[in-house]
Design a protein around this motif. Sequence first.
Motif, short mmCIF file in Angstrom:
data_model
loop_
_atom_site.label_atom_id
_atom_site.label_comp_id
_atom_site.label_asym_id
_atom_site.label_seq_id
_atom_site.Cartn_x
_atom_site.Cartn_y
_atom_site.Cartn_z
N PHE A 1 45.16 -6.13 0.33
CA PHE A 1 45.86 -5.27 -1.08
C PHE A 1 45.59 -4.45 -1.50
CE2 PHE A 1 48.33 -9.27 0.16
CZ PHE A 1 49.63 -9.24 0.28
N LEU B 1 52.94 -9.35 5.54
CA LEU B 1 53.54 -8.47 4.22
C LEU B 1 53.22 -7.33 4.44
CD1 LEU B 1 53.64 -11.22 1.58
CD2 LEU B 1 55.46 -10.11 2.95
N LEU C 1 54.91 -3.49 4.91
CA LEU C 1 54.48 -2.62 3.76
C LEU C 1 53.95 -0.81 3.98
CD1 LEU C 1 54.50 -1.99 0.58
CD2 LEU C 1 52.01 -3.02 1.21
N LYS C 2 53.03 -1.39 5.09
CA LYS C 2 52.21 -0.01 5.82
C LYS C 2 53.02 0.38 6.50
CE LYS C 2 47.55 -1.46 5.05
NZ LYS C 2 47.52 -0.41 4.17
N SER D 1 56.29 0.66 6.23
CA SER D 1 57.63 0.84 5.66
C SER D 1 57.03 2.23 5.21
CB SER D 1 57.98 -0.12 4.46
OG SER D 1 58.53 -1.29 5.56
N LEU D 2 55.53 2.31 4.59
CA LEU D 2 55.37 3.83 3.67
C LEU D 2 55.46 4.84 5.02
CD1 LEU D 2 51.60 1.97 2.01
CD2 LEU D 2 54.83 3.01 0.74
#
Length: 265
Positions: free
Chosen positions: A19, A143, A147-148, A150-151
């Motif tokens: 995170f 997760l 997240l990575k 999606s970015l």
Amino acid sequence: LAESKRSFPSPWVSFCKIFGLSKLFPSSRLFARYSLPYLDKEKQHKVEVLAGAFMFLRREALDKVGLLDESFFMYGEDIDLSYRIVQGGYTNYYIPERILHYKGESTKHGDIKYVKAFYGAMLIFYRKYYPHSGWLVSLLIRLAVLLKASLSAFAGLLGLKRKPRTKHRRLLVLCREEEFEVVKAACVKRMPGLEYVNLWNLDEERVMDAICRRNQMKRFTDIAFCYPDARFEQMLLLMDKMVDKKITYHIFINGELKIENGKMH
């Protein structure tokens, strides 16, 4: 490299890594334990994890703790081995020595394949050594991958990915004057986009003179050494001392370029 000295990825260390707390607080011994950026990279340190790419081990230690775990496809196997070495009663030390890396290609850290491989390796490690926290870690890792990914996709849609710049290549050749034209011709053939080629005449000046005046060589993108006019230890010393670490190096041996694209890391 940051991967050269690390701590074991305990649940807390991994949480800070996943995170971004380790990047936000690089000087914190609480949040930045994953890659230990607060330790002086020019000094020797007792650490938990070493990079498997450049590691010296005692044979007796390997005989005692076992070889690399083949459950790991990519990443994590050096963490696993470092963990078993410490569990076996040995100590790992980070020693600040340079290495020359050439003719290779590393996985790009922003690539989704890297993300999946890296965090997948962490999941294997946790299932092996932290079985009771497996469900929580598995959730956090999934997760992080989501997240990575999606970015990365979002950045691609917005056109945020950097486009490679057109590079004007400027070559400096270290050799004796009578060999310059031969070396130059070989380099021009392999590098047709050269803007210009200059000679560092080893009949008049030594390789050590080039090392002392390395600031004058910053305008060059490529440096070609002619062996044996320049010895290998001199090449390595010059590479290490150069201010610009993005220079590409070439070695001319027996009439042709034998080694290309060697870079210091």
